[in-house]
Scaffold this active site. Structure first.
Site, PDB file in Angstrom:
ATOM      1  N   CYS A  31      63.341 -13.947  51.767  1.00 39.74           N
ATOM      2  CA  CYS A  31      62.927 -13.772  50.365  1.00 39.74           C
ATOM      3  C   CYS A  31      63.374 -14.920  49.460  1.00 39.74           C
ATOM      4  O   CYS A  31      62.963 -15.006  48.311  1.00 39.74           O
ATOM      5  CB  CYS A  31      63.453 -12.452  49.833  1.00 39.74           C
ATOM      6  SG  CYS A  31      62.749 -11.055  50.711  1.00 39.74           S
ATOM      7  N   HIS A  60      63.075 -12.677  42.063  1.00 41.37           N
ATOM      8  CA  HIS A  60      62.431 -12.132  43.259  1.00 41.37           C
ATOM      9  C   HIS A  60      62.173 -10.632  43.066  1.00 41.37           C
ATOM     10  O   HIS A  60      63.062  -9.888  42.648  1.00 41.37           O
ATOM     11  CB  HIS A  60      63.335 -12.371  44.474  1.00 41.37           C
ATOM     12  CG  HIS A  60      62.881 -11.663  45.697  1.00 41.37           C
ATOM     13  ND1 HIS A  60      61.608 -11.821  46.204  1.00 41.37           N
ATOM     14  CD2 HIS A  60      63.516 -10.777  46.515  1.00 41.37           C
ATOM     15  CE1 HIS A  60      61.487 -11.066  47.291  1.00 41.37           C
ATOM     16  NE2 HIS A  60      62.623 -10.426  47.494  1.00 41.37           N
ATOM     17  N   ASN A 107      57.211  -5.914  47.423  1.00 36.34           N
ATOM     18  CA  ASN A 107      57.982  -7.095  47.796  1.00 36.34           C
ATOM     19  C   ASN A 107      57.161  -7.937  48.783  1.00 36.34           C
ATOM     20  O   ASN A 107      56.997  -7.549  49.940  1.00 36.34           O
ATOM     21  CB  ASN A 107      59.302  -6.642  48.429  1.00 36.34           C
ATOM     22  CG  ASN A 107      60.189  -7.801  48.847  1.00 36.34           C
ATOM     23  OD1 ASN A 107      59.776  -8.960  48.821  1.00 36.34           O
ATOM     24  ND2 ASN A 107      61.403  -7.496  49.250  1.00 36.34           N
TER      25      ASN A 107
HETATM   26  O1  UT7 Z   1      63.775  -8.663  49.479  1.00 38.82           O
HETATM   27  C1  UT7 Z   1      65.126  -8.894  49.730  1.00 38.82           C
HETATM   28  C2  UT7 Z   1      65.829  -7.857  50.400  1.00 38.82           C
HETATM   29  N1  UT7 Z   1      65.548  -6.493  50.118  1.00 38.82           N
HETATM   30  C3  UT7 Z   1      66.055  -5.857  49.044  1.00 38.82           C
HETATM   31  O2  UT7 Z   1      66.584  -6.443  48.139  1.00 38.82           O
HETATM   32  C4  UT7 Z   1      65.997  -4.351  49.073  1.00 38.82           C
HETATM   33  C5  UT7 Z   1      67.344  -3.763  48.741  1.00 38.82           C
HETATM   34  N2  UT7 Z   1      67.454  -2.331  48.886  1.00 38.82           N
HETATM   35  C6  UT7 Z   1      66.728  -1.445  48.162  1.00 38.82           C
HETATM   36  O3  UT7 Z   1      65.850  -1.818  47.396  1.00 38.82           O
HETATM   37  C7  UT7 Z   1      67.091   0.027  48.264  1.00 38.82           C
HETATM   38  O4  UT7 Z   1      68.292   0.162  48.988  1.00 38.82           O
HETATM   39  C8  UT7 Z   1      65.987   0.912  48.917  1.00 38.82           C
HETATM   40  C9  UT7 Z   1      64.770   0.979  47.998  1.00 38.82           C
HETATM   41  C10 UT7 Z   1      65.601   0.357  50.271  1.00 38.82           C
HETATM   42  C11 UT7 Z   1      66.517   2.331  49.095  1.00 38.82           C
HETATM   43  O5  UT7 Z   1      66.932   2.848  47.845  1.00 38.82           O
HETATM   44  P1  UT7 Z   1      68.371   3.507  47.686  1.00 38.82           P
HETATM   45  O6  UT7 Z   1      68.468   3.962  46.298  1.00 38.82           O
HETATM   46  O7  UT7 Z   1      69.406   2.506  48.158  1.00 38.82           O
HETATM   47  O8  UT7 Z   1      68.276   4.752  48.635  1.00 38.82           O
HETATM   48  P2  UT7 Z   1      69.231   5.177  49.837  1.00 38.82           P
HETATM   49  O9  UT7 Z   1      68.977   4.324  51.035  1.00 38.82           O
HETATM   50  O10 UT7 Z   1      70.621   5.286  49.321  1.00 38.82           O
HETATM   51  O11 UT7 Z   1      68.706   6.626  50.140  1.00 38.82           O
HETATM   52  C12 UT7 Z   1      68.899   7.704  49.207  1.00 38.82           C
HETATM   53  C13 UT7 Z   1      68.235   8.942  49.765  1.00 38.82           C
HETATM   54  C14 UT7 Z   1      68.614   9.208  51.227  1.00 38.82           C
HETATM   55  O12 UT7 Z   1      68.642  10.626  51.402  1.00 38.82           O
HETATM   56  P3  UT7 Z   1      70.033  11.395  51.396  1.00 38.82           P
HETATM   57  O13 UT7 Z   1      70.840  10.820  52.522  1.00 38.82           O
HETATM   58  O14 UT7 Z   1      70.644  11.147  50.041  1.00 38.82           O
HETATM   59  O15 UT7 Z   1      69.617  12.827  51.605  1.00 38.82           O
HETATM   60  C15 UT7 Z   1      67.459   8.645  52.008  1.00 38.82           C
HETATM   61  O16 UT7 Z   1      67.280   9.262  53.256  1.00 38.82           O
HETATM   62  O17 UT7 Z   1      66.807   8.750  49.761  1.00 38.82           O
HETATM   63  C16 UT7 Z   1      66.296   8.964  51.099  1.00 38.82           C
HETATM   64  N3  UT7 Z   1      65.158   8.058  51.277  1.00 38.82           N
HETATM   65  C17 UT7 Z   1      63.911   8.372  50.878  1.00 38.82           C
HETATM   66  N4  UT7 Z   1      63.401   9.454  50.297  1.00 38.82           N
HETATM   67  C18 UT7 Z   1      62.083   9.464  50.011  1.00 38.82           C
HETATM   68  C19 UT7 Z   1      65.143   6.808  51.803  1.00 38.82           C
HETATM   69  N5  UT7 Z   1      63.906   6.287  51.757  1.00 38.82           N
HETATM   70  C20 UT7 Z   1      63.128   7.251  51.200  1.00 38.82           C
HETATM   71  C21 UT7 Z   1      61.753   7.304  50.878  1.00 38.82           C
HETATM   72  N6  UT7 Z   1      61.270   8.418  50.286  1.00 38.82           N
HETATM   73  N7  UT7 Z   1      60.906   6.280  51.130  1.00 38.82           N
END
Ligand code: UT7
Length: 334
Positions: A116, A256, A286
């Site tokens: 990225c 980004h 993204n």
């Molecule tokens: O491009 C350069 C590199 N990439 C980035 O910069 C991306 C960086 N990371 C992110 O943008 C975020 O971490 C994500 C968008 C990938 C995830 O968001 P988050 O707020 O960090 O969510 P999380 O991984 O902490 O998950 C929170 C909850 C979990 O459930 P529990 O364990 O709290 O019950 C996940 O299982 O959300 C759940 N979850 C989802 N729920 C509905 C994870 N993905 C999804 C989904 N839909 N797609």
């Protein structure tokens, strides 16, 4: 002769027609529009569906858009750089195919991959060639067909990524406009948290890999998120301090587009009003190497000569950084 600086003089873009909306993803994985919108800011992304068409198809179309808009003779281009994490193939660069297809018959070309951060690092590379006086026209294209490495059964990655390409022409400037400063960094210990593990030289593709889906992109979202917020804010603040810039001096933040919350956190650390923060993540998701040129292309009509733009990116590697650029033209219809 006054000092040569490198500036962007033209832009182009291309995104595929097919739209993958949050509603469509709801039918593919266990997710919903509310979660995706609140956690990422993304509403839809573009996907290149046609069989046999790769990243070069996106890059060629973005370059052609620039050539048409700028009425550029492609035979005058000296160098074509394609920043991409999803090249057409492992050997034979996407850039050389692209350069020939657009008629850049007097250019050499190469690919650059820094996930990225690819376009940001490409800006630094293009600028160095221009500032040295060696070349006069460099076409930098950021292009990625992320759908080729995304697992559409993995809800933690498939909701984020999209396909697209943007192109920027770099030329010399003698009035102090263009790239002013840059702060670029990498940290290889970050690769455990964001990678497409198989298919490279360490872990070639096998039947077992394909069966287990190991060739798809993987990320440990939370760790990437934390590192992105910290490092993008740190890099932009270093650039502001070094150039004695305060928030009122800055006209635009071009960050980004990985997650709206990361972009907003970076802007907050800079104490920047939201109207100065370029944002189009809702439309494209993204697109990896393509986010920065797609942003510039969308905001081209609002950019004015002399505007102070701060670029920021963070990505796989880990890789990150910030560039300070003084914009060099106002579009005629502004
Ligand atoms: O491009 C350069 C590199 N990439 C980035 O910069 C991306 C960086 N990371 C992110 O943008 C975020 O971490 C994500 C968008 C990938 C995830 O968001 P988050 O707020 O960090 O969510 P999380 O991984 O902490 O998950 C929170 C909850 C979990 O459930 P529990 O364990 O709290 O019950 C996940 O299982 O959300 C759940 N979850 C989802 N729920 C509905 C994870 N993905 C999804 C989904 N839909 N797609």
């Amino acid at each position: 002769m006054s000092k040569i600086s490198a500036t962007i003089t033209a832009l182009g873009a291309y995104v595929p027609e097919h739209i993958l909306s949050n509603a469509m993803l709801e039918n593919m994985v266990d997710t919903n529009d509310e979660w995706i919108t609140a956690r990422t800011g993304i509403k839809e992304r573009r996907i290149l569906k046609e069989n046999g068409k790769g990243t070069s198809y996106l890059a060629i179309n973005a370059a052609k858009d620039l050539i048409k808009k700028a009425e550029l003779d492609p035979s005058t281009i000296d160098l074509v750089i394609v920043a991409t994490a999803t090249p057409d193939m492992k050997a034979a660069s996407t850039a050389s195919f692209t350069a020939t297809a657009i008629g850049a018959c007097n250019a050499f070309s190469f690919d650059m991959d820094s996930a990225c951060s690819g376009f940001l690092f490409g800006m630094s590379t293009a600028a160095s060639y221009i500032e040295s006086g060696r070349y006069k026209k460099i076409l930098l294209i950021g292009a990625d067909k992320m759908s080729s490495i995304v697992n559409y059964k993995d809800r933690t990655t498939c909701i984020i990524f999209g396909d697209g390409a943007g192109a920027a022409l770099f030329e010399p400037n003698f009035d102090g406009l263009g790239i002013q400063d840059q702060y670029l960094r990498t940290d290889g210990s970050g690769r455990d948290f964001l990678q497409a593990t198989y298919g490279g030289s360490s872990n070639p593709i096998t039947h077992e890999v394909l069966d287990s889906g190991g060739h798809y992109a993987f990320q440990e979202g939370k760790t990437v998120f934390k590192n992105a917020v910290f490092n993008m804010a740190d890099a932009t603040n270093k650039i502001l301090e070094r150039n004695k810039l305060c928030k009122s001096d800055i006209d635009w933040l071009a960050a980004h587009q990985a997650n709206k919350r990361i972009i907003n956190a970076t802007a907050e650390r800079m104490d920047l009003e939201s109207k100065k923060v370029m944002m189009n993540i809702e439309k494209y998701g993204n697109t990896t190497s393509a986010t920065l040129p797609l942003l510039l292309n969308d905001y081209e009509n609002q950019l004015k000569k002399g505007d102070k733009v701060i670029f920021a990116a963070f990505g796989g590697g880990f890789s990150w950084g910030s560039i300070y650029l003084k914009w060099s033209y106002t579009k005629k219809n502004n």
